[in-house]
Write a protein that holds these residues in place. Structure first.
Motif, PDB file in Angstrom:
ATOM      1  N   LEU A 149       0.838  -1.204   0.000  1.00  0.00           N
ATOM      2  CA  LEU A 149       0.000   0.000   0.000  1.00  0.00           C
ATOM      3  C   LEU A 149       0.872   1.253   0.000  1.00  0.00           C
ATOM      4  CD1 LEU A 149      -3.127   0.650   2.251  1.00  0.00           C
ATOM      5  CD2 LEU A 149      -1.417   2.411   1.907  1.00  0.00           C
ATOM      6  N   ALA A 184       2.778   1.878  -3.235  1.00  0.00           N
ATOM      7  CA  ALA A 184       1.927   2.324  -4.339  1.00  0.00           C
ATOM      8  C   ALA A 184       1.304   3.691  -4.077  1.00  0.00           C
ATOM      9  CB  ALA A 184       0.816   1.298  -4.584  1.00  0.00           C
ATOM     10  N   GLU A 185       0.888   3.925  -2.827  1.00  0.00           N
ATOM     11  CA  GLU A 185       0.084   5.118  -2.532  1.00  0.00           C
ATOM     12  C   GLU A 185       0.870   6.268  -1.903  1.00  0.00           C
ATOM     13  OE1 GLU A 185      -2.965   5.752  -3.406  1.00  0.00           O
ATOM     14  OE2 GLU A 185      -3.406   3.798  -4.266  1.00  0.00           O
ATOM     15  N   LEU A 186       2.002   5.949  -1.268  1.00  0.00           N
ATOM     16  CA  LEU A 186       2.784   7.002  -0.598  1.00  0.00           C
ATOM     17  C   LEU A 186       4.262   6.934  -1.008  1.00  0.00           C
ATOM     18  CD1 LEU A 186       1.181   6.487   2.943  1.00  0.00           C
ATOM     19  CD2 LEU A 186       0.736   8.426   1.422  1.00  0.00           C
ATOM     20  N   PRO A 187       4.542   6.857  -2.314  1.00  0.00           N
ATOM     21  CA  PRO A 187       5.931   6.681  -2.758  1.00  0.00           C
ATOM     22  C   PRO A 187       6.815   7.874  -2.384  1.00  0.00           C
ATOM     23  CG  PRO A 187       4.505   7.185  -4.620  1.00  0.00           C
ATOM     24  CD  PRO A 187       3.611   6.933  -3.441  1.00  0.00           C
ATOM     25  N   THR A 188       6.271   9.079  -2.454  1.00  0.00           N
ATOM     26  CA  THR A 188       7.064  10.288  -2.150  1.00  0.00           C
ATOM     27  C   THR A 188       7.459  10.297  -0.673  1.00  0.00           C
ATOM     28  OG1 THR A 188       5.623  11.368  -3.757  1.00  0.00           O
ATOM     29  CG2 THR A 188       7.131  12.781  -2.537  1.00  0.00           C
ATOM     30  N   VAL A 225      -2.886   8.304   7.901  1.00  0.00           N
ATOM     31  CA  VAL A 225      -3.436   9.313   6.981  1.00  0.00           C
ATOM     32  C   VAL A 225      -3.579  10.655   7.702  1.00  0.00           C
ATOM     33  CG1 VAL A 225      -5.371   9.866   5.450  1.00  0.00           C
ATOM     34  CG2 VAL A 225      -4.692   7.477   5.780  1.00  0.00           C
ATOM     35  N   LEU A 256      -0.037  12.244   8.255  1.00  0.00           N
ATOM     36  CA  LEU A 256       0.510  12.788   7.004  1.00  0.00           C
ATOM     37  C   LEU A 256      -0.285  14.013   6.555  1.00  0.00           C
ATOM     38  CD1 LEU A 256       1.351   9.522   5.038  1.00  0.00           C
ATOM     39  CD2 LEU A 256       2.961  11.175   5.988  1.00  0.00           C
ATOM     40  N   SER A 257      -1.597  13.978   6.713  1.00  0.00           N
ATOM     41  CA  SER A 257      -2.422  15.129   6.318  1.00  0.00           C
ATOM     42  C   SER A 257      -2.074  16.348   7.156  1.00  0.00           C
ATOM     43  CB  SER A 257      -3.914  14.816   6.489  1.00  0.00           C
ATOM     44  OG  SER A 257      -4.283  13.736   5.678  1.00  0.00           O
ATOM     45  N   CYS A 298       1.184  17.743   5.939  1.00  0.00           N
ATOM     46  CA  CYS A 298       0.970  18.419   4.646  1.00  0.00           C
ATOM     47  C   CYS A 298       0.281  19.768   4.846  1.00  0.00           C
ATOM     48  CB  CYS A 298       0.103  17.572   3.711  1.00  0.00           C
ATOM     49  SG  CYS A 298       0.911  16.081   3.152  1.00  0.00           S
TER      50      CYS A 298
END
Lengths: 99, 99
Positions: B36, B39-43, B78, B81-82, B85
């Motif tokens: 996951l 794929a979804e948080l590569p950066t 999530v 990280l949000s 950001c």
């Protein structure tokens, strides 16, 4: 951007679309939270029998008791609703025989 | 559906896209979490210097210490990280002179 990155960006953008309406862009006032919920969570809001639902949601989420929600205080609303939705999703899949 | 409703649906779908890979659809194993995040948080994953970043993230989030994450345990990733950001978003707007 990935789907999850888009999703996190959406959360930030939605919050600031309403929080930025008055002078203080870091928080949602009760009026701003009400506008956000009416626009973004109309289905949930319709299930609330209490006419003062937004007031009591604000009170529940407002950790530092300043009658406003910053982004950190707002996120538990999204988390709580997502968890409730996920439970429905799992129940639905159980009923329809998906694993 | 509204943008926020879509976003909550995405969170559920992303979680289950990976959680459903083995027999137990209610949880992400370490292997599923790794897929996951790749794929979804590569950066985000690229910024982690620790080669065992996924292991330590799993350990941090795993409230009941069963070496797996259910949806409730996954959401703080999530949220965290949000929030990070959003801090960048606010700083960026301050620098560029937006309120």
């Amino acid at each position: 951007m990935t789907e999850l990155e888009n999703c996190m960006e959406s959360l930030i953008k939605i919050f600031h679309r309403y929080a930025d309406e008055d002078g203080d862009a870091t928080t949602l006032t009760k009026k701003e939270l009400k506008k956000l919920m009416e626009a973004e969570l109309p289905t949930f809001l319709k299930t609330q029998k209490n006419p003062k639902a937004v007031d009591s949601i604000l009170k529940d989420l407002d950790q530092n008791k300043d009658d406003k929600l910053d982004f950190e205080e707002f996120l538990p609303l999204v988390v709580g609703l997502s968890m409730a939705c996920e439970k429905c999703y799992m129940l639905h899949n159980k009923k329809t025989g998906k694993k």
